[in-house]
Design an enzyme around this catalytic site. Sequence first.
Site, short mmCIF file in Angstrom:
data_model
loop_
_atom_site.label_atom_id
_atom_site.label_comp_id
_atom_site.label_asym_id
_atom_site.label_seq_id
_atom_site.Cartn_x
_atom_site.Cartn_y
_atom_site.Cartn_z
NE ARG A 113 -108.98 -51.66 0.81
CZ ARG A 113 -108.91 -52.02 -0.47
NH1 ARG A 113 -109.23 -53.24 -0.84
NH2 ARG A 113 -108.52 -51.16 -1.40
CD GLU A 134 -103.81 -55.54 -5.81
OE1 GLU A 134 -103.75 -56.71 -6.23
OE2 GLU A 134 -104.86 -54.89 -5.72
C1 LIG Z 1 -106.37 -56.06 -9.23
C2 LIG Z 1 -107.36 -55.69 -8.17
O1 LIG Z 1 -108.33 -56.39 -7.97
N1 LIG Z 1 -107.12 -54.59 -7.45
C3 LIG Z 1 -108.01 -54.12 -6.41
C4 LIG Z 1 -107.41 -52.97 -5.71
C5 LIG Z 1 -108.07 -52.67 -4.39
O2 LIG Z 1 -108.33 -53.62 -3.63
O3 LIG Z 1 -108.30 -51.49 -4.10
C6 LIG Z 1 -109.37 -53.72 -7.01
O4 LIG Z 1 -109.40 -53.20 -8.13
O5 LIG Z 1 -110.39 -53.96 -6.39
ZN LIG Z 2 -108.41 -57.98 -6.38
#
Ligand SMILES: CC(=O)N[C@@H](CC(=O)O)C(=O)O
Ligand SMILES: [Zn+2]
Length: 313
Positions: free
Chosen positions: A170, A180
């Site tokens: 993003r 999330e």
């Molecule tokens: C569990 C997971 O994938 N969480 C995301 C959190 C985020 O999008 O900042 C990640 O680690 O990329």
């Molecule tokens: Zn994720």
Amino acid sequence: MSSYNNSACYSEARRVAIFGGTHGNEMSGVTLVNLWMKNSAEVQRKRVETKPFITNPKAVEKCTRYVDTDLNRAFTPENLSAPGGDDLPYEVQRAQEINRIFGPKGSPEAYDVIFDLHNTTSNMGCTLILESSKDHFNLQMMNYIKKAIAPASCLVLLNEHPLLKYSTSRSVAKHPVGLEVGPQPQGVLRSNIFEAMRVILKHALDFIELFNEGMEFPPCTVEVFRVSERIDYPRDANGNIIAMVHPNLQDGDWEPLNPGDPMFQTFDGKTIHYQGSGTVYPTFINEAAYYEKQQAFVTTRRETLVASAIRKA
Ligand SMILES: CC(=O)N[C@@H](CC(=O)O)C(=O)O
Ligand SMILES: [Zn+2]
């Protein structure tokens, strides 16, 4: 004319993307985005063009987090400018494509807003993830969403830690927003989690529509949880894990953790206590995807940010 002497101006947020499948085994985002790619009426607004997009189709196909490397860590300047074409890891190639379509990251041509949909195995409920405490557009959006979904709640995780921040999918947008929602096991769809995610997106898009219509948003405050520290599992000299998240801490995301509170339980039943200097709010407790990242949970600190009034430039 603005009615506030200190309002921040942002250009109209017309180009909005919704990313699903940045991690191919996080099924709410994958399913919602697939649904909206077939029929996007639900996510369109009069003044917003919304593009639902599956960011890691190979990982979705295999129902795995990633194929070669974590896409949600891949949007570094080095990766985005790396030569090598087909020889690069799949997710690096994908990051370059996504940057071409939705970026370039940091440029005026970049998409205005990207929502990136994730699920966690942790008991975090609805969590919106921001990368900057200075983005008043995003802070106002958080305030709007929190009010709109009350009495249900959603919390804001602020990840602008100099070392723990990572280069997300993003992050190619001017206003990056992570969503999330958990708990949901990897590869599994739970209706409550799916619906919670859908409702947040609805309010987020309503906010952007109102902003684009010219509505002015007065100054407000937003409670955020700022990422502070990464806590690893206790390990032996060979690097093997020797303890689990303590039952008192398990599922206790966002609950205060105080010095001396139980944190881990060794396989032979000993308790390991939290040794920090003050109250923290742990989150991502026992997230499945974070074993490979040597992270049992992150600690956060609660703070209140002030968002300026905002209006369309
Ligand atoms: C569990 C997971 O994938 N969480 C995301 C959190 C985020 O999008 O900042 C990640 O680690 O990329
Ligand atoms: Zn994720």
